[in-house]
Design a protein around this motif. Structure first.
Motif, PDB file in Angstrom:
ATOM      1  N   LEU A 161       1.374   5.317  12.004  1.00  0.00           N
ATOM      2  CA  LEU A 161       2.775   5.308  11.577  1.00  0.00           C
ATOM      3  C   LEU A 161       3.391   3.911  11.592  1.00  0.00           C
ATOM      4  O   LEU A 161       4.307   3.619  10.825  1.00  0.00           O
ATOM      5  CB  LEU A 161       3.604   6.245  12.457  1.00  0.00           C
ATOM      6  N   GLU A 162       2.908   3.040  12.455  1.00  0.00           N
ATOM      7  CA  GLU A 162       3.453   1.677  12.498  1.00  0.00           C
ATOM      8  C   GLU A 162       3.191   0.959  11.178  1.00  0.00           C
ATOM      9  O   GLU A 162       4.067   0.254  10.657  1.00  0.00           O
ATOM     10  CB  GLU A 162       2.845   0.887  13.659  1.00  0.00           C
ATOM     11  N   ARG A 163       1.988   1.125  10.654  1.00  0.00           N
ATOM     12  CA  ARG A 163       1.656   0.505   9.366  1.00  0.00           C
ATOM     13  C   ARG A 163       2.494   1.120   8.248  1.00  0.00           C
ATOM     14  O   ARG A 163       2.984   0.407   7.368  1.00  0.00           O
ATOM     15  CB  ARG A 163       0.165   0.679   9.078  1.00  0.00           C
ATOM     16  N   ALA A 164       2.692   2.444   8.290  1.00  0.00           N
ATOM     17  CA  ALA A 164       3.525   3.107   7.293  1.00  0.00           C
ATOM     18  C   ALA A 164       4.961   2.584   7.367  1.00  0.00           C
ATOM     19  O   ALA A 164       5.611   2.356   6.337  1.00  0.00           O
ATOM     20  CB  ALA A 164       3.504   4.618   7.502  1.00  0.00           C
ATOM     21  N   ALA A 165       5.461   2.377   8.587  1.00  0.00           N
ATOM     22  CA  ALA A 165       6.827   1.883   8.763  1.00  0.00           C
ATOM     23  C   ALA A 165       6.992   0.482   8.172  1.00  0.00           C
ATOM     24  O   ALA A 165       8.002   0.180   7.521  1.00  0.00           O
ATOM     25  CB  ALA A 165       7.182   1.865  10.248  1.00  0.00           C
ATOM     26  N   SER A 166       5.995  -0.381   8.386  1.00  0.00           N
ATOM     27  CA  SER A 166       6.098  -1.747   7.858  1.00  0.00           C
ATOM     28  C   SER A 166       6.133  -1.748   6.327  1.00  0.00           C
ATOM     29  O   SER A 166       6.822  -2.568   5.712  1.00  0.00           O
ATOM     30  CB  SER A 166       4.932  -2.603   8.362  1.00  0.00           C
ATOM     31  N   ILE A 167       5.388  -0.815   5.700  1.00  0.00           N
ATOM     32  CA  ILE A 167       5.418  -0.713   4.233  1.00  0.00           C
ATOM     33  C   ILE A 167       6.776  -0.218   3.770  1.00  0.00           C
ATOM     34  O   ILE A 167       7.362  -0.764   2.816  1.00  0.00           O
ATOM     35  CB  ILE A 167       4.300   0.222   3.737  1.00  0.00           C
ATOM     36  N   LEU A 168       7.306   0.812   4.447  1.00  0.00           N
ATOM     37  CA  LEU A 168       8.600   1.369   4.043  1.00  0.00           C
ATOM     38  C   LEU A 168       9.729   0.351   4.185  1.00  0.00           C
ATOM     39  O   LEU A 168      10.664   0.337   3.379  1.00  0.00           O
ATOM     40  CB  LEU A 168       8.916   2.623   4.870  1.00  0.00           C
ATOM     41  N   HIS A 169       9.641  -0.503   5.187  1.00  0.00           N
ATOM     42  CA  HIS A 169      10.673  -1.542   5.348  1.00  0.00           C
ATOM     43  C   HIS A 169      10.694  -2.498   4.153  1.00  0.00           C
ATOM     44  O   HIS A 169      11.738  -3.092   3.844  1.00  0.00           O
ATOM     45  CB  HIS A 169      10.454  -2.319   6.647  1.00  0.00           C
ATOM     46  N   ARG A 170       9.563  -2.641   3.469  1.00  0.00           N
ATOM     47  CA  ARG A 170       9.500  -3.515   2.280  1.00  0.00           C
ATOM     48  C   ARG A 170      10.140  -2.870   1.058  1.00  0.00           C
ATOM     49  O   ARG A 170      10.630  -3.580   0.176  1.00  0.00           O
ATOM     50  CB  ARG A 170       8.044  -3.851   1.940  1.00  0.00           C
ATOM     51  N   ILE A 171      10.130  -1.539   0.978  1.00  0.00           N
ATOM     52  CA  ILE A 171      10.500  -0.883  -0.279  1.00  0.00           C
ATOM     53  C   ILE A 171      11.727   0.020  -0.177  1.00  0.00           C
ATOM     54  O   ILE A 171      12.144   0.596  -1.179  1.00  0.00           O
ATOM     55  CB  ILE A 171       9.321  -0.052  -0.825  1.00  0.00           C
ATOM     56  N   ARG A 172      12.322   0.160   1.022  1.00  0.00           N
ATOM     57  CA  ARG A 172      13.524   0.982   1.177  1.00  0.00           C
ATOM     58  C   ARG A 172      14.729   0.094   1.458  1.00  0.00           C
ATOM     59  O   ARG A 172      14.592  -0.976   2.067  1.00  0.00           O
ATOM     60  CB  ARG A 172      13.338   2.019   2.285  1.00  0.00           C
ATOM     61  N   PRO A 173      15.939   0.553   1.075  1.00  0.00           N
ATOM     62  CA  PRO A 173      17.117  -0.325   1.151  1.00  0.00           C
ATOM     63  C   PRO A 173      17.629  -0.572   2.559  1.00  0.00           C
ATOM     64  O   PRO A 173      18.266  -1.585   2.812  1.00  0.00           O
ATOM     65  CB  PRO A 173      18.156   0.439   0.316  1.00  0.00           C
ATOM     66  N   ASN A 174      17.400   0.348   3.513  1.00  0.00           N
ATOM     67  CA  ASN A 174      17.956   0.162   4.848  1.00  0.00           C
ATOM     68  C   ASN A 174      17.124   0.893   5.896  1.00  0.00           C
ATOM     69  O   ASN A 174      16.245   1.704   5.577  1.00  0.00           O
ATOM     70  CB  ASN A 174      19.411   0.658   4.911  1.00  0.00           C
ATOM     71  N   GLY A 221       0.830  -1.197   0.000  1.00  0.00           N
ATOM     72  CA  GLY A 221       0.000   0.000   0.000  1.00  0.00           C
ATOM     73  C   GLY A 221       0.868   1.250   0.000  1.00  0.00           C
ATOM     74  O   GLY A 221       2.097   1.177   0.023  1.00  0.00           O
ATOM     75  N   SER A 222       0.247   2.397  -0.022  1.00  0.00           N
ATOM     76  CA  SER A 222       0.977   3.665   0.035  1.00  0.00           C
ATOM     77  C   SER A 222       1.341   3.979   1.483  1.00  0.00           C
ATOM     78  O   SER A 222       0.463   4.035   2.352  1.00  0.00           O
ATOM     79  CB  SER A 222       0.113   4.797  -0.529  1.00  0.00           C
ATOM     80  N   PRO A 223       2.635   4.228   1.777  1.00  0.00           N
ATOM     81  CA  PRO A 223       3.009   4.556   3.162  1.00  0.00           C
ATOM     82  C   PRO A 223       2.407   5.877   3.630  1.00  0.00           C
ATOM     83  O   PRO A 223       2.104   6.044   4.813  1.00  0.00           O
ATOM     84  CB  PRO A 223       4.535   4.618   3.106  1.00  0.00           C
ATOM     85  N   ARG A 224       2.232   6.841   2.708  1.00  0.00           N
ATOM     86  CA  ARG A 224       1.648   8.125   3.103  1.00  0.00           C
ATOM     87  C   ARG A 224       0.167   7.955   3.473  1.00  0.00           C
ATOM     88  O   ARG A 224      -0.298   8.502   4.464  1.00  0.00           O
ATOM     89  CB  ARG A 224       1.780   9.145   1.968  1.00  0.00           C
ATOM     90  N   TRP A 225      -0.572   7.215   2.654  1.00  0.00           N
ATOM     91  CA  TRP A 225      -1.977   6.973   2.968  1.00  0.00           C
ATOM     92  C   TRP A 225      -2.088   6.186   4.266  1.00  0.00           C
ATOM     93  O   TRP A 225      -2.954   6.467   5.103  1.00  0.00           O
ATOM     94  CB  TRP A 225      -2.649   6.211   1.829  1.00  0.00           C
ATOM     95  N   ALA A 226      -1.208   5.201   4.450  1.00  0.00           N
ATOM     96  CA  ALA A 226      -1.244   4.390   5.669  1.00  0.00           C
ATOM     97  C   ALA A 226      -0.971   5.242   6.904  1.00  0.00           C
ATOM     98  O   ALA A 226      -1.620   5.071   7.945  1.00  0.00           O
ATOM     99  CB  ALA A 226      -0.213   3.267   5.568  1.00  0.00           C
ATOM    100  N   ALA A 227      -0.021   6.179   6.811  1.00  0.00           N
ATOM    101  CA  ALA A 227       0.299   7.036   7.954  1.00  0.00           C
ATOM    102  C   ALA A 227      -0.904   7.872   8.369  1.00  0.00           C
ATOM    103  O   ALA A 227      -1.165   8.063   9.558  1.00  0.00           O
ATOM    104  CB  ALA A 227       1.475   7.946   7.610  1.00  0.00           C
ATOM    105  N   GLU A 228      -1.648   8.349   7.395  1.00  0.00           N
ATOM    106  CA  GLU A 228      -2.812   9.193   7.693  1.00  0.00           C
ATOM    107  C   GLU A 228      -4.005   8.388   8.185  1.00  0.00           C
ATOM    108  O   GLU A 228      -4.778   8.865   9.012  1.00  0.00           O
ATOM    109  CB  GLU A 228      -3.224   9.955   6.424  1.00  0.00           C
ATOM    110  N   ASN A 229      -4.155   7.170   7.704  1.00  0.00           N
ATOM    111  CA  ASN A 229      -5.389   6.421   7.959  1.00  0.00           C
ATOM    112  C   ASN A 229      -5.216   5.210   8.865  1.00  0.00           C
ATOM    113  O   ASN A 229      -6.182   4.789   9.512  1.00  0.00           O
ATOM    114  CB  ASN A 229      -5.992   5.969   6.629  1.00  0.00           C
ATOM    115  N   LEU A 230      -4.008   4.637   8.906  1.00  0.00           N
ATOM    116  CA  LEU A 230      -3.802   3.418   9.684  1.00  0.00           C
ATOM    117  C   LEU A 230      -2.740   3.563  10.761  1.00  0.00           C
ATOM    118  O   LEU A 230      -2.555   2.652  11.574  1.00  0.00           O
ATOM    119  CB  LEU A 230      -3.409   2.264   8.734  1.00  0.00           C
TER     120      LEU A 230
END
Length: 457
Positions: A190-203, A179-188
């Motif tokens: 920051l923890e959900r946004a963090a889990s998405i970013l861990h999938r798509i960022r290098p470190n 999903g979109s980390p920005r949409w997740a941060a607003e609606n679900l």
């Protein structure tokens, strides 16, 4: 991010194919249903009217249910719309089916660039989002190849129906996308946004840095106007003017007219049907090549600078094309000059404002009203396209083909002036940097072309 880029590419390709296939298919549809120029305009422009509605509808969907869910809905409509077009028994049904298909075309241009921009890292956002543009070009090329090579083998119904396959591929792929980390941060949260970013960022360091930026922006929006009401706030207005203005000029500069009607124009001034379709294919290839180059260089050159460098070439090409049509050139050197000016116009327009038009809508708007703003941006693009497509043949009837080219040359002059005075550079800035610049009143072009990510003046 690789799979996300592929999704963007296929969605862009669907848009390019579904809009571009009408260029070759219209000649066959006209024969089948005995259409006049008004009927041709209705068939060609119906998809654009649907796109305006689709752009608005998906804005609400993408805010309420998320970007990924909305892409699934859009691709399902792509499949159903293409099937309805292919099975249409009469012109009225075809127009209604293209109107329905337009819902998906408009919806994809609202949600896909926004979805990719919210997934992409700032330094590569331009490259990833403009892949959508590149794929539009590829889709148009494929549509023109099929229109030229298969015109004696396939019916126009088959030409339309093949779009069902890539739409199905995207639909299935979206079940495996983040999903979109920005949409997740607003609606679900920051923890959900963090889990998405861990999938798509290098470190982890990159994730922490991005989360800090997202948290800062989301916390600063607490208690502020959101959605459609938020767009009326004075600090948002510079982004709204810049994005919607560029959207208008992206479509009203004449490129869509060339994509839809180039074979019709050339046939009307004496070119053979085969030559006219071949010229249209050449235009599509130039479009694909230039948007690819734009995708590669837009983050290095910059959005604003790319438009300002290329726009004068569009103006001069249209002036030359108008002269050729005005003197009735259609054979020998005159005919070659017509084709040359057509290709030059496509080179400058596709390599400049076409690269940037969709990108700015995905990156300029603040998070609290991004879904609604991108809807308005996409609707502006499609409304402008509808204006051009629905009036092009009538304009030619009224002021001649040469006069029409000069009219669009004037529109391109206005687009240059608009960007010069009202559109700042955004290359290299994160979505949060852009929002900060808006809130602090730094969102404006400057003589030194200072990027908005810089320190407040």
């Amino acid at each position: 991010m690789g799979l996300a880029a592929c999704i963007a590419a296929i969605c862009g390709g669907l848009y390019g194919y579904d809009t571009g296939i009408i260029s070759g298919a219209l000649l066959l549809i006209t024969q089948d249903f005995h259409l006049g120029h008004a009927g041709q305009e209705l068939v060609a422009s119906a998809i654009l009217a649907g796109a305006v509605v689709g752009a608005f509808a998906t804005g609400w969907l993408s805010e309420r249910f998320g970007r990924r869910f909305t892409v699934k809905v859009v691709t399902a409509v792509f499949m159903a719309g293409a099937a309805c077009c292919a099975l249409s028994p009469g012109v009225e049904t075809l127009i209604a089916s293209r109107l329905f298909l337009g819902l998906a075309v408009g919806g994809s241009t609202q949600v896909v660039p926004m979805y990719i921009s919210e997934l992409a890292p700032a330094e590569k956002r331009g490259n990833y989002v403009t892949l959508f543009n590149v794929a539009i070009g590829v889709g148009i090329v494929l549509a023109n190849i099929i229109g030229y090579l298969m015109r004696g083998v396939w019916s126009w119904r088959t030409m339309v129906a093949v779009a069902i396959v890539p739409a199905a591929v995207v639909f299935v792929s979206m079940f495996f996308m983040p999903g979109s980390p920005r949409w997740a941060a607003e609606n679900l949260g920051l923890e959900r946004a963090a889990s998405i970013l861990h999938r798509i960022r290098p470190n982890k360091r990159a994730v922490k840095r991005e989360l800090r930026q997202i948290e800062k922006v989301t916390s600063s929006t607490q208690g502020h106007e959101r959605g459609w009401r938020g767009l009326g706030q004075p600090w948002v207005r510079p982004a709204l003017v810049a994005a919607l203005g560029v959207a208008f000029f992206t479509q009203c500069g004449g490129l869509e007219m060339m994509i839809y009607y180039a074979p019709t124009f050339l046939s009307n001034v004496g070119f053979g049907k085969s030559s006219a379709l071949l010229a249209s294919l050449g235009l599509a290839i130039v479009y694909a090549v230039m948007t690819t180059l734009g995708c590669i260089f837009v983050d290095r050159i910059g959005r604003r600078r790319l438009i300002l460098v290329m726009a004068p070439g569009s103006v001069l090409s249209l002036i030359g094309l108008g002269v050729m049509f005005a003197i009735g050139a259609k054979a020998g050197i005159g005919g070659w000059l017509v084709i040359a000016f057509l290709l030059l116009f496509m080179l400058f327009n596709a390599g400049g404002i076409q690269v940037v038009g969709w990108l700015l809508g995905a990156e300029l708007f603040p998070l609290p009203m991004r879904g609604q703003a991108t809807s308005l941006h996409a609707a502006t693009l499609w409304g402008s396209d509808l204006l051009v497509t629905g009036t092009a043949l009538s304009l030619v009837q009224g002021i001649t083909l040469g006069g029409t080219m000069w009219f669009y040359a004037g529109v391109n002059v206005l687009s240059f002036l608009f960007v010069w005075f009202l559109v700042p550079e955004t290359a290299g800035a994160s979505l949060e940097d852009i929002e900060d610049a808006l809130r602090e009143g730094r969102f404006r072009p400057s003589p030194g072309d200072v990027r908005i990510a810089g320190e407040p003046e």
